[in-house]
Design a protein around this motif. Structure first.
Motif, PDB file in Angstrom:
ATOM      1  N   LEU A  13       0.841  -1.204   0.000  1.00  0.00           N
ATOM      2  CA  LEU A  13       0.000   0.000   0.000  1.00  0.00           C
ATOM      3  C   LEU A  13       0.876   1.254   0.000  1.00  0.00           C
ATOM      4  O   LEU A  13       0.636   2.203  -0.755  1.00  0.00           O
ATOM      5  N   LEU A  14       1.915   1.224   0.836  1.00  0.00           N
ATOM      6  CA  LEU A  14       2.839   2.356   0.903  1.00  0.00           C
ATOM      7  C   LEU A  14       3.486   2.587  -0.465  1.00  0.00           C
ATOM      8  O   LEU A  14       3.621   3.722  -0.936  1.00  0.00           O
ATOM      9  N   VAL A  17       0.894   4.134  -2.932  1.00  0.00           N
ATOM     10  CA  VAL A  17       0.684   5.564  -2.643  1.00  0.00           C
ATOM     11  C   VAL A  17       1.917   6.358  -3.071  1.00  0.00           C
ATOM     12  O   VAL A  17       1.809   7.451  -3.643  1.00  0.00           O
ATOM     13  N   LEU A  18       3.081   5.778  -2.823  1.00  0.00           N
ATOM     14  CA  LEU A  18       4.330   6.442  -3.209  1.00  0.00           C
ATOM     15  C   LEU A  18       4.368   6.666  -4.724  1.00  0.00           C
ATOM     16  O   LEU A  18       4.771   7.743  -5.188  1.00  0.00           O
ATOM     17  N   VAL A  21       2.122   9.619  -5.497  1.00  0.00           N
ATOM     18  CA  VAL A  21       2.780  10.886  -5.116  1.00  0.00           C
ATOM     19  C   VAL A  21       3.906  11.192  -6.097  1.00  0.00           C
ATOM     20  O   VAL A  21       4.089  12.332  -6.534  1.00  0.00           O
ATOM     21  N   VAL A  25       4.420  14.618  -8.139  1.00  0.00           N
ATOM     22  CA  VAL A  25       5.640  15.418  -7.929  1.00  0.00           C
ATOM     23  C   VAL A  25       6.386  15.583  -9.255  1.00  0.00           C
ATOM     24  O   VAL A  25       6.860  16.671  -9.595  1.00  0.00           O
ATOM     25  N   LEU A  29       7.309  19.140 -10.999  1.00  0.00           N
ATOM     26  CA  LEU A  29       8.705  19.525 -11.246  1.00  0.00           C
ATOM     27  C   LEU A  29       8.972  19.739 -12.734  1.00  0.00           C
ATOM     28  O   LEU A  29       9.716  20.643 -13.115  1.00  0.00           O
ATOM     29  N   LEU A 158      11.251   6.178 -11.348  1.00  0.00           N
ATOM     30  CA  LEU A 158      10.726   7.055 -10.292  1.00  0.00           C
ATOM     31  C   LEU A 158      11.065   8.506 -10.638  1.00  0.00           C
ATOM     32  O   LEU A 158      12.237   8.849 -10.767  1.00  0.00           O
ATOM     33  N   MET A 160      10.858  11.046  -8.794  1.00  0.00           N
ATOM     34  CA  MET A 160      11.587  11.722  -7.719  1.00  0.00           C
ATOM     35  C   MET A 160      13.076  11.373  -7.786  1.00  0.00           C
ATOM     36  O   MET A 160      13.908  12.183  -7.442  1.00  0.00           O
ATOM     37  N   TYR A 161      13.381  10.169  -8.221  1.00  0.00           N
ATOM     38  CA  TYR A 161      14.790   9.819  -8.385  1.00  0.00           C
ATOM     39  C   TYR A 161      15.402  10.632  -9.531  1.00  0.00           C
ATOM     40  O   TYR A 161      16.531  11.100  -9.449  1.00  0.00           O
ATOM     41  N   TYR A 163      14.680  13.521 -10.377  1.00  0.00           N
ATOM     42  CA  TYR A 163      14.921  14.901  -9.924  1.00  0.00           C
ATOM     43  C   TYR A 163      15.768  14.969  -8.654  1.00  0.00           C
ATOM     44  O   TYR A 163      15.886  16.026  -8.055  1.00  0.00           O
ATOM     45  N   ALA A 167      15.855  18.851  -7.362  1.00  0.00           N
ATOM     46  CA  ALA A 167      14.531  19.314  -6.935  1.00  0.00           C
ATOM     47  C   ALA A 167      14.603  20.573  -6.093  1.00  0.00           C
ATOM     48  O   ALA A 167      13.805  21.507  -6.293  1.00  0.00           O
TER      49      ALA A 167
END
Lengths: 310, 473
Positions: A13-14, A17-18, A21, A25, A29, A158, A160-161, A163, A167
């Motif tokens: 679940l985490l 959701v990640l 997000v 994100v 960006l 990912l 986020m990775y 960036y 970021a």
């Protein structure tokens, strides 16, 4: 439910959701990166990869960014020019940026200050700041993969990775790092050599080996530019003091061999008479200052003309 | 493979799932799988040194058995000395031989005799100081009759090679950890969740605090002569934080990984920068190493049940050895000696009161903490620098060459936010303040906190960066 399955479910679940997000994100960006001022380092990379369209490009690291008066070159050649050099980013970064440019359009002239020593494996050669553009350009992606391994293809999934490390600059819109005195990518430096600075402290790369990956990336980039009909000219601009006696010539020779193979002229300007024993033209031993560029740029223009007129 | 590497991100979950799903039948299956996983983990780093690891585990197991079987005190002692020499010999060869030879050459050079010795390029097997100490604790404990030797070689090998603590500790102790391998481990949801939190927190402070500060610190120290004393002072303060975040972060991740597999490792850190004396600092810093030295070197030397002068000597000697354990260099020796000397001075100043200082949040305690932090920070200068001359240069500059510090806001901002989060959590934990986030009673808060930490790591952590500082030891 068994405790183990409960734990795995929570972690799943985490993770889901990640991913959600991460998607949001990434979108934010991507949009914000477009608004970065060109005078900042991160903004300059964004411009280099996504927007620049000048027929004359000047590329390299800090020595290219601070040594070539872009406007003077533009006026002299009668073609729009832009400096897409970034401080402390060397051969692989420069090659990746040039490849991304070639994917979009074909510039007429590229003045490349690649640094004749920069193929040594111990020299820095990061391409980290190009991660946000991993999916924008195939040739840039292949350079990142070559440099950082095949696992990048997974990591880059990912946003986020992608960036990572960039970021915070984007979120601040890179304002604190923006240099308003930048002109078409050229940023003159003010100040002179002082005291201990007059002693040349270039890293002494002794008995180091040429990085095969870096050499391969450099060679492919030169080849591609030549195949697309770009006039490429290599430079190495003045340094203060005499030649480092311990310098290993392997990197220099490897670069010159590649250039000879593809008909690329190399102007080794490191020990020009005009700059030898002239500390007033230097900010530090490896960077010339604003006054220095007024002497150096005309020399470069003359050398470019000599190539173009052939 | 390091605990913050991309490979470990896959390795640990795979080991975890297989361990609890396929190898849960009995303790032998569990131990065999742990041993196999540990060997894969170690071989990933450098398979050539696996034989060395197995040799250390094998000799300590074999000699442990022989020591226990013998009733003759002389023979027992002889066997212990033999196994100590064998394993410490390997450690000395890989870690100290180059240093000793160089010191020897330097000594002759001072007398005007130039010796020509070829440089030894001995590669240090990763984790050797940690697993050697773990294995030796078993034999010494058997010799001191604190622990019974085991016949279960599988359990013993799984204990010595246990991958979460293999490379940088916490240093395992036979008395405390080994019995866990003699019984079947049962899965616990609560413990596993707590373990995941520890791993996440460890990764956060390692990647977002230690490694991001490390970029700045390395930049400064790489061009030390170019920076003024104020910048060097700032870099040193930040290094004090970096080394804590680096090693504590690693330890949290190791302990969390161990818990996920049902093995409890020793605690290694207890907010050391809240210590009010250097003596207390050592009760909170690298606890597994400090207690090892206490039990196996300090106590056998007589501990504090000797004359005052002898106690002073014992204390300084133990800390000098501790310094040398970290590395074969004069800088480590001085670092250890400084700690020993300060502890002796503290004992003279405080007397027996040193054991009973209150932990309340009071002004005198804040002053004590401030002084201790700075003393420890100064000692770290020797720990960080490559030579005594460099360390002296840093100290000299810090007090004489004042100027505007070099600060890169772009580099600093993410690190300082992470540092503030770490400091707040430590502060709240130290004084029992109610600031529960990762272990909040409400699931939503826990979940969101975990998510935010992961996002922060991904966006601002130094993901392709440094190894753990303690890997070199």
């Amino acid at each position: 439910m068994k405790p183990l399955y409960k734990l795995l479910l929570v972690l799943l679940l985490l993770f889901v959701v990640l991913l959600g997000v991460d998607f949001l994100v990434g979108r934010v960006l991507d949009k914000m990166a477009d608004k970065l001022p060109d005078q900042s380092e991160v903004g300059l990379t964004h411009l280099s990869v996504k927007k620049v369209d000048a027929p004359v490009l000047i590329i390299g690291s800090s020595r290219a960014r601070h040594h070539y008066n872009t406007r003077q070159i533009e006026d002299s050649l009668g073609m729009h020019a832009y400096t897409i050099a970034r401080d402390a980013h060397f051969v692989s970064y420069q090659s990746a940026v040039l490849n991304s440019v070639l994917d979009r359009y074909t510039p007429k002239v590229v003045l490349w200050e690649c640094g004749l020593n920069n193929l040594f494996s111990k020299e820095r050669d990061a391409v980290h700041c190009l991660h946000p553009y991993y999916y924008d350009c195939d040739s840039l992606r292949s350079i990142i993969d070559k440099k950082e391994g095949a696992s990048m293809a997974v990591k880059m999934r990912l946003n986020m990775y992608r960036y990572n490390g960039v970021a915070s600059n984007i979120l601040m819109l890179s304002r604190s790092a923006a240099r308003p005195d930048t002109m078409q990518g050229f940023l003159p430096i003010k100040g002179n050599l002082k005291g201990n600075d007059t002693i040349l402290k270039m890293p002494e790369v002794v008995a180091d080996t040429v990085d095969a990956v870096r050499l391969d990336i450099f060679k492919n980039t030169i080849k591609r530019m030549r195949d697309q009909g770009v006039t490429v000219i290599l430079f190495d601009s003045p340094v203060y003091e005499l030649e480092n006696p311990h310098r290993n010539m392997a990197s220099e020779q490897a670069i010159k061999d590649v250039c000879a193979q593809y008909g690329v002229p190399v102007f080794d300007n490191r020990y020009l008479d005009e700059f030898r024993n002239s500390p007033e033209y230097f900010f530090d031993p490896t960077h010339i200052n604003k006054e220095g560029t007024t002497v150096y740029t005309p020399i470069v223009i003359g050398q470019v003309r000599s190539v173009l007129e052939k | 493979m390091t605990l913050t590497s991309f490979a470990y991100l896959f390795f640990l979950p795979v080991v975890f799932v297989l361990y609890w799903l396929l190898f849960k039948r009995d303790k032998n299956w569990q131990n065999a799988f742990l041993l196999l996983s540990s060997l894969v983990f170690y071989a990933w780093w450098d398979w050539r040194f696996m034989a060395l690891l197995l040799f250390t585990a094998g000799t300590s197991f074999f000699f442990g058995k022989l020591i226990a079987e013998s009733d003759n005190e002389k023979r027992r002692k002889g066997l212990l000395v033999t196994v100590l020499l064998l394993n410490l010999g390997i450690l000395v060869y890989y870690k100290y031989l180059g240093f000793f030879i160089q010191s020897f050459v330097d000594m002759f050079s001072l007398a005007g005799i130039e010796l020509s010795v070829s440089t030894l390029n001995i590669v240090l097997p990763v984790g050797i100081s940690f697993y050697t100490f773990a294995a030796l604790s078993y034999d010494i404990d058997i010799y001191q009759r604190k622990v019974e030797p085991t016949k279960d070689w599988l359990a013993y090998f799984a204990f010595v090679t246990f991958f979460p603590s293999l490379l940088s500790g916490p240093i395992s102790r036979a008395t405390k950890q080994l019995p866990q391998y003699f019984q079947k481990r049962e899965f616990s949801y609560d413990i596993s969740i707590a373990a995941c939190r520890m791993i996440l927190w460890g990764a956060f402070i390692k990647l977002c605090v230690a490694d991001t500060l490390g970029v700045y610190i390395d930049t400064i120290y790489a061009n030390m002569n170019k920076h003024n004393g104020t910048t060097l002072f700032l870099a040193q303060l930040l290094y004090t934080v970096q080394i804590y975040a680096d090693f504590a972060g690693y330890s949290f991740m190791a302990i969390g990984s161990g818990k996920l597999l049902g093995i409890n490792l020793l605690d290694n850190f207890n907010r050391p920068y809240f210590a009010k004396t250097v003596t207390e600092f050592w009760r909170r810093w690298h606890i597994s190493l400090t207690t090892w030295f206490r039990d196996y070197i300090y106590f056998p030397m007589g501990g504090n049940r000797v004359s005052k002068l002898r106690w002073m000597f014992n204390t300084v000697v133990v800390f000098v050895i501790s310094g040398l354990w970290h590395g074969a260099a004069y800088t480590f020796l001085i670092w250890g000696a400084l700690h020993g000397i300060v502890m002796v001075i503290e004992r003279q100043l405080y007397g027996d009161k040193i054991k009973n200082l209150t932990s309340k949040f009071t002004l005198p305690n804040l002053v004590r903490m401030f002084i201790t932090f700075n003393l420890v920070s100064i000692a770290w200068i020797f720990f960080r620098q490559n030579s005594v001359a460099d360390a002296v240069h840093v100290i000299k500059s810090m007090f004489t060459d004042f100027g505007k510090p070099y600060i890169n806001l772009q580099m600093f901002a993410p690190a300082f936010i992470a540092l503030a989060i770490m400091w707040l959590k430590d502060l709240a934990d130290e004084y029992g303040w109610r600031l529960k986030l990762l272990n909040n009673d409400r699931m939503v808060v826990r979940f969101v906190t975990a998510l935010l930490l992961i996002c922060y790591i991904l966006l601002c952590g130094e993901l392709d960066g440094n190894l753990f500082i303690y890997f070199q030891f």
